[in-house]
Design an enzyme around this catalytic site. Structure first.
Site, mmCIF file in Angstrom:
data_model
loop_
_atom_site.group_PDB
_atom_site.id
_atom_site.type_symbol
_atom_site.label_atom_id
_atom_site.label_comp_id
_atom_site.label_asym_id
_atom_site.label_seq_id
_atom_site.Cartn_x
_atom_site.Cartn_y
_atom_site.Cartn_z
ATOM 1 N N HIS A 9 1.694 4.365 -2.875
ATOM 2 C CA HIS A 9 1.765 5.830 -2.725
ATOM 3 C C HIS A 9 3.133 6.333 -3.189
ATOM 4 O O HIS A 9 3.246 7.355 -3.856
ATOM 5 C CB HIS A 9 1.588 6.230 -1.256
ATOM 6 N N HIS A 11 0.835 -1.202 0.000
ATOM 7 C CA HIS A 11 0.000 0.000 0.000
ATOM 8 C C HIS A 11 0.876 1.261 0.000
ATOM 9 O O HIS A 11 0.742 2.128 -0.865
ATOM 10 C CB HIS A 11 -0.911 -0.021 1.234
ATOM 11 N N GLU A 12 1.777 1.333 0.962
ATOM 12 C CA GLU A 12 2.618 2.529 1.071
ATOM 13 C C GLU A 12 3.537 2.654 -0.133
ATOM 14 O O GLU A 12 3.816 3.757 -0.591
ATOM 15 C CB GLU A 12 3.422 2.515 2.373
ATOM 16 N N HIS A 25 3.452 6.759 -6.848
ATOM 17 C CA HIS A 25 2.741 7.968 -7.282
ATOM 18 C C HIS A 25 3.679 9.181 -7.187
ATOM 19 O O HIS A 25 3.650 10.081 -8.006
ATOM 20 C CB HIS A 25 1.522 8.165 -6.381
HETATM 21 ZN ZN LIG Z 1 -3.053 5.195 1.845
#
Ligand SMILES: [Zn+2]
Length: 677
Positions: free
Chosen positions: A471, A467-468, A474
């Site tokens: 990010h 998940h991290e 991105h």
């Molecule tokens: Zn998040």
């Protein structure tokens, strides 16, 4: 300790962490604020006619030094803090909000921005420039810059009153959480609890010089008790206490605060020309309007409800079978769900952990990024860092060009706050034709290796890492001109797409094969374990979806209508819950009076975002599933239209360019097992 080599930080202009001392911060902040103010003065004193370049663009690039110092400092305050840093944070925070208020209330500056905004159709701006101009203009107008003096004064009054009420709301919830404790002196009353939870309860009692065990409304105490404690009466007592927070008519009651906050929000929105608070908030989100959110929640509700009702019936039957429970109550839900889950899956963390050695998982996520986005991660030791646990990487493309600097800080320490997050030390932007690459970091709290055992992650930690890292991608792949539109600077209901979508790879055989091998034997993770992980991940997905929808609808009910006629918080809430109710209502309980997300934090008219983001990630991942999870074309589209584009255009436009159509909820419902595949 890191050995200081002063040449390190000039390599990529990374932060010179090891040379920063605590007493450097405050003078650095003051100096940077002074410089940023001078940059603003230069814009307002410019005798030339306002243009996009001399006003909007210059404004966006102003305060760079202040931004960098702020990001370093506040990241330290989260990842490596101490009393001194916390004290500095308290000194600095008002200075920073004063500085940003000085900008939004600067009338000369607004006049120049408005002058450009008013002629924007004649300017021949590209879409990124248009977005930037809109964003800058709204930064003023949404704070009242267009209002008459009289209305401006009222707006300031509302803002002041609202922030005090929000603070009071939070204080009341905290006071009510702390006011309750369940003191147990008979060990039988703790039957069912895992040893760890029992120990914690005993330690808590000890710390307050009490015999026996203490259970409180703090989550680490409350959740295990509601999940495992066999004693139904005590679970009931605890659940009712939790549900009655700030709803008892005492000095910490929040009913009046809820009504006042919603009324002030409505008035503020009206002052600024919006129909309701939700209209005001959603203007800047992907969803755009309350109607879209209502439609979204109701459509999801219609599709999830039958599954939720069936799960509820099954759970009730299971509880009746096991303990002769006739009607399932709120305090039974977690308890019997856990029992049923154990029966169905018998999957525990210890079985999985040997397959998820931290180093293997990191290699895995890097390999996935390499295969999808042609990135190369190379560990380097030539970058200054703030703690010896921090790993540093140079990220390059296939030609060896620098794409980003990446920091990874995985283990807990006393000065680190809980949880996991992605952070930016330096954003990406293009200035004077030069693409200045970003510095991105992931900070987590994973199990530390011991002398005899490496760091072995739970499956939950594995998905957190993915998940991290989503990010982080991105940020790493950002490719925009303006820093305020770069990377993760996107609307709230869009920012979780890159992170959540990457979690999907954790459930796919083709991806797991790359890294999920036993840390001792090297044997790949067995297929039946993967199947179990998948099946247990969607356990009670119907009820959970219904719960999220119910909170989203409650949030919208407070903010998408004129609240002036609402007199009873509880009556209003019951009406909002009408279509999503599974458990019988408890008269003395109320959700709204402790709904801190919405009445204290920044989630008003935003609670739907959780489900919205899931719909996006499931729909996006289904595209990968259709073409192959390592399909280069789909990955290229995701990179070109989403990951590299930050907030330069409306998120729906970006999404449609990637997917070819608007996101549909069906993919989420299929993944959750709520409708047929
Ligand atoms: Zn998040």
């Amino acid at each position: 300790m890191t050995i200081l080599n002063t040449s390190f930080d000039t390599l990529y202009q990374t932060a010179p962490f090891s040379r920063i001392e605590n007493d450097h911060y405050l003078p650095a902040f003051l100096q940077a604020i002074k410089e940023a103010k001078a940059e603003i003065d230069e814009i307002t004193n410019n005798p030339e006619t306002p243009t996009f370049e001399n006003t909007i663009e210059v404004l966006d690039f102003s305060g760079e030094q202040l931004d960098r110092i702020s990001s370093i400092f506040f990241n330290m305050n989260s990842a490596e803090t101490n009393d001194t840093i916390q004290k500095i944070a308290q000194e600095v925070s008002p200075l920073l909000s004063e500085f940003s208020n000085d900008i939004t209330l600067n009338e000369t500056l607004f006049k120049r921005v408005k002058a450009v905004y008013d002629i924007k159709d004649t300017l021949d701006l590209n879409s990124e420039q248009n977005t930037l101009l809109d964003k800058k203009y709204k930064g003023f107008s949404r704070n009242g810059a267009n209002l008459s003096e009289y209305k401006k004064t009222r707006l300031r009054e509302i803002d002041k009153a609202s922030s005090q009420l929000k603070l009071k709301f939070g204080e009341n919830v905290l006071a009510e959480t702390n006011a309750f404790e369940m003191h147990l002196t008979n060990e039988e009353d703790l039957a069912g609890l895992p040893e760890g939870a029992k120990e914690a309860a005993q330690q808590l009692a000890e710390s307050k010089q009490k015999e026996g065990w203490l259970i409180t409304l703090d989550y680490p105490s409350y959740i295990p008790f509601m999940t495992y404690a066999n004693n139904r009466e005590l679970r009931k007592k605890l659940a009712i206490a939790a549900g009655a927070k700030a709803f008892k008519g005492n000095e910490h009651d929040n009913q009046d605060n809820v009504l006042q906050i919603t009324k002030l929000r409505h008035e503020r929105a009206n002052l600024l020309g919006y129909k309701t608070h939700a209209h005001f908030v959603l203007e800047e989100r992907m969803a755009k309007t309350p109607e879209t959110v209502q439609h979204f929640l109701n459509e999801l509700l219609e599709k999830a409800k039958p599954a939720a009702e069936k799960e509820f019936k099954d759970l009730e039957a299971f509880a009746k079978d096991l303990d002769g429970i006739d009607a399932l109550q709120k305090w039974d839900g977690s308890y019997y769900a856990e029992k049923l889950k154990q029966k169905l899956f018998s999957l525990d963390d210890e079985q999985l952990k040997p397959y998820f050695k931290l180093e293997n998982v990191i290699d895995g996520v890097f390999t996935i990024a390499e295969r999808l986005y042609d990135l190369k991660f190379e560990e380097i030791d030539t970058i200054d860092k703030y703690h010896e646990d921090v790993l540093t990487y140079k990220v390059t493309d296939l030609k060896g060009n620098l794409v980003s600097v990446f920091y990874a800080d995985f283990f807990p320490r006393p000065g680190k706050r809980n949880g996991a997050w992605m952070t930016v030390y330096k954003p990406q932007y293009i200035k004077n034709g030069k693409n200045s690459r970003p510095h991105i970091s992931n900070v987590c709290n994973f199990t530390k290796p011991t002398k005899s055992k490496p760091s072995l992650l739970t499956f939950n930690e594995v998905t957190t890492l993915f998940h991290e890292f989503g990010h982080a991608l991105h940020g790493i792949l950002a490719n925009t001109t303006y820093p305020s539109l770069s990377g993760t600077s996107v609307s709230w209901d869009f920012v979780e797409l890159p992170s959540q979508v990457l979690e999907n790879w954790c459930y796919e055989k083709e991806a797991l094969e790359l890294f999920a091998t036993h840390y001792e034997t090297g044997e790949p993770i067995p297929m039946d374990l993967i199947e179990k992980i998948k099946a247990s991940a969607t356990f009670h997905e119907g009820m959970q979806t219904l719960r999220q929808i119910s909170l989203g609808l409650l949030d919208m009910s407070w903010h998408s209508e004129n609240p002036s006629a609402i007199t009873s918080v509880k009556t209003h809430e019951n009406k909002a819950f009408e279509n999503t109710k599974l458990y019988p209502d408890v008269a003395g309980n109320c959700m709204s009076t402790a709904f801190s997300h919405v009445f204290q934090g920044g989630y008003s008219s935003g609670y739907y975002s959780y489900k919205w983001a899931e719909v996006l990630d499931a729909d996006a991942f289904e595209y990968f599933l259709e073409k192959g999870i390592f399909n280069k074309d789909v990955a290229k589209k995701f990179k070109d239209h989403i990951l590299s584009q930050g907030g330069i255009e409306d998120p729906m436009t970006l999404y449609k360019r990637f997917r070819g159509k608007e996101p549909q909820p069906e993919a989420l419902l299929r993944r959750a097992g709520l409708i047929e595949k």
